[in-house]
Design a protein around this motif. Structure first.
Motif, mmCIF file in Angstrom:
data_model
loop_
_atom_site.group_PDB
_atom_site.id
_atom_site.type_symbol
_atom_site.label_atom_id
_atom_site.label_comp_id
_atom_site.label_asym_id
_atom_site.label_seq_id
_atom_site.Cartn_x
_atom_site.Cartn_y
_atom_site.Cartn_z
ATOM 1 N N VAL A 125 94.604 94.606 95.258
ATOM 2 C CA VAL A 125 95.648 94.690 95.985
ATOM 3 C C VAL A 125 95.991 96.141 96.293
ATOM 4 N N THR A 171 99.348 88.373 91.548
ATOM 5 C CA THR A 171 97.911 88.210 91.704
ATOM 6 C C THR A 171 97.284 87.805 90.523
ATOM 7 N N ASN A 176 98.637 94.980 101.593
ATOM 8 C CA ASN A 176 99.944 94.218 101.780
ATOM 9 C C ASN A 176 101.116 95.300 102.297
ATOM 10 N N MET A 208 96.117 83.045 101.092
ATOM 11 C CA MET A 208 94.625 83.799 101.223
ATOM 12 C C MET A 208 93.778 83.819 99.931
ATOM 13 N N ILE A 222 93.422 92.408 98.835
ATOM 14 C CA ILE A 222 94.447 92.079 99.998
ATOM 15 C C ILE A 222 95.263 93.371 100.136
ATOM 16 N N GLY A 245 92.191 90.580 103.089
ATOM 17 C CA GLY A 245 93.324 89.921 103.880
ATOM 18 C C GLY A 245 94.545 91.014 104.092
ATOM 19 N N CYS A 281 100.130 85.156 100.549
ATOM 20 C CA CYS A 281 99.087 86.084 99.522
ATOM 21 C C CYS A 281 98.508 84.801 98.910
#
Lengths: 211, 211
Positions: free
Chosen positions: B188, B182, B174, B164, B172, B148, B161
């Motif tokens: 991430v 998270t 970002n 997702m 992720i 994502g 977030c």
């Protein structure tokens, strides 16, 4: 004078964001341990970095004053002295950067945009006028701009970089996926999406393997 | 099995770009020393990294076969297995990423875009349809998407977030200037422009001081 490491420097903006959140929530004091916990960092590193940046320092029981620490980190990062920049390449990514409201907060101001595409020059979709690339040397020199942002396709990035350096630019923020060749007295920061994606992709593989 | 460091991993895409340039110029062989020199890297690190990635390896006098090394690095980085991703936030930055042609080469394919702005949903400026964010969980689940991309403003990044992760996203990327919270089994990668700018800005200060 001791120097701060690149890694430490890169962490300071995230401290600043967290401190601003605290300030908005009316929290007045914070400890380095609290910052470390919230940002999943090593508390020893955070303590050292704050000691380096903060003159006022933290008090044993109450910690740092949030407002003071915001000022000290902002000033350390040069967010208070606005730095002028030019950008070359007003395609999709260039336009996104030109329209990005957040740069003001970081002390960066894009003062002129360049593109060799006449159609882009005349549309001015981005609020700011877009000049022909041939006008860059004169403008950079006259406005005494030191930062250049490159958002052109890979095959013209080196050419743009050379022209920037000739024009007097000293720091280049490169968003083209190209390895630029520059003299040692020029600062270059590559924004390498492929490198980021490589890291994320490997982490994902590991996560999926362990499931 | 030994692991490759994050730093090494981040360098591999630049090797790959240089190797492709060599290939286009009909250069058939290259040494790790040559790569190190061209990219201003430590030759010992480059030699180690190539030894880690390349099964075929380099020969004492001729070095690596360029074509072979391109294949090996691409495969190591997973560029051959296309990975599907969804993106949430179709503003300027989101549109720039959606329109970015380079992701294909890195094995990333954006399969669906989401935004809660109805005006953006109907204009579809980006070739790809933009769905309401409420459709994300179903689509992510149905298409089995694991990556994502977040390009929403800071104040809604955490919410996106969380949604997702609930939907089954495991990695992720970002682009919002926010520290996401998270679970540990989620990868991430933050694309932190402020951090990059902090480094560039300090380097510039040093250069200007020495002049």
């Amino acid at each position: 004078m001791e120097e701060i490491s690149k890694e430490s420097l890169q962490r300071l903006p995230s401290y600043l964001r967290y401190l601003k959140q605290l300030h908005e929530s009316n929290v007045t004091h914070v400890s380095s341990t609290n910052i470390a916990e919230r940002l999943y960092l090593n508390p020893v590193s955070v303590r050292k970095e704050l000691a380096f940046v903060s003159v006022a320092g933290g008090k044993p029981k109450t910690g740092f004053k949030v407002v003071e620490l915001i000022k000290e980190i902002s000033s350390f990062l040069g967010y208070n002295n606005v730095k002028d920049a030019v950008i070359v390449g007003v395609g999709k990514l260039g336009s996104a950067l030109i329209g990005y409201k957040g740069f003001d907060a970081y002390g960066l101001k894009i003062v002129a945009c360049f593109d060799n595409n006449k159609a882009i020059q005349s549309t001015q979709s981005s609020d700011k006028p877009v000049f022909d690339i041939h006008k860059m040397p004169d403008l950079v020199n006259r406005l005494n701009v030191k930062i250049g942002i490159i958002t052109v396709p890979s095959n013209s990035a080196q050419e743009v970089c050379d022209l920037m350096i000739e024009s007097g630019i000293k720091a280049i923020w490169n968003f083209s996926p190209t390895q630029l060749v520059t003299p040692s007295n020029i600062a270059v920061k590559n924004e390498d999406m492929a490198a980021s994606l490589a890291v994320l992709s490997k982490q994902l593989d590991k996560i999926l393997e362990n499931e």
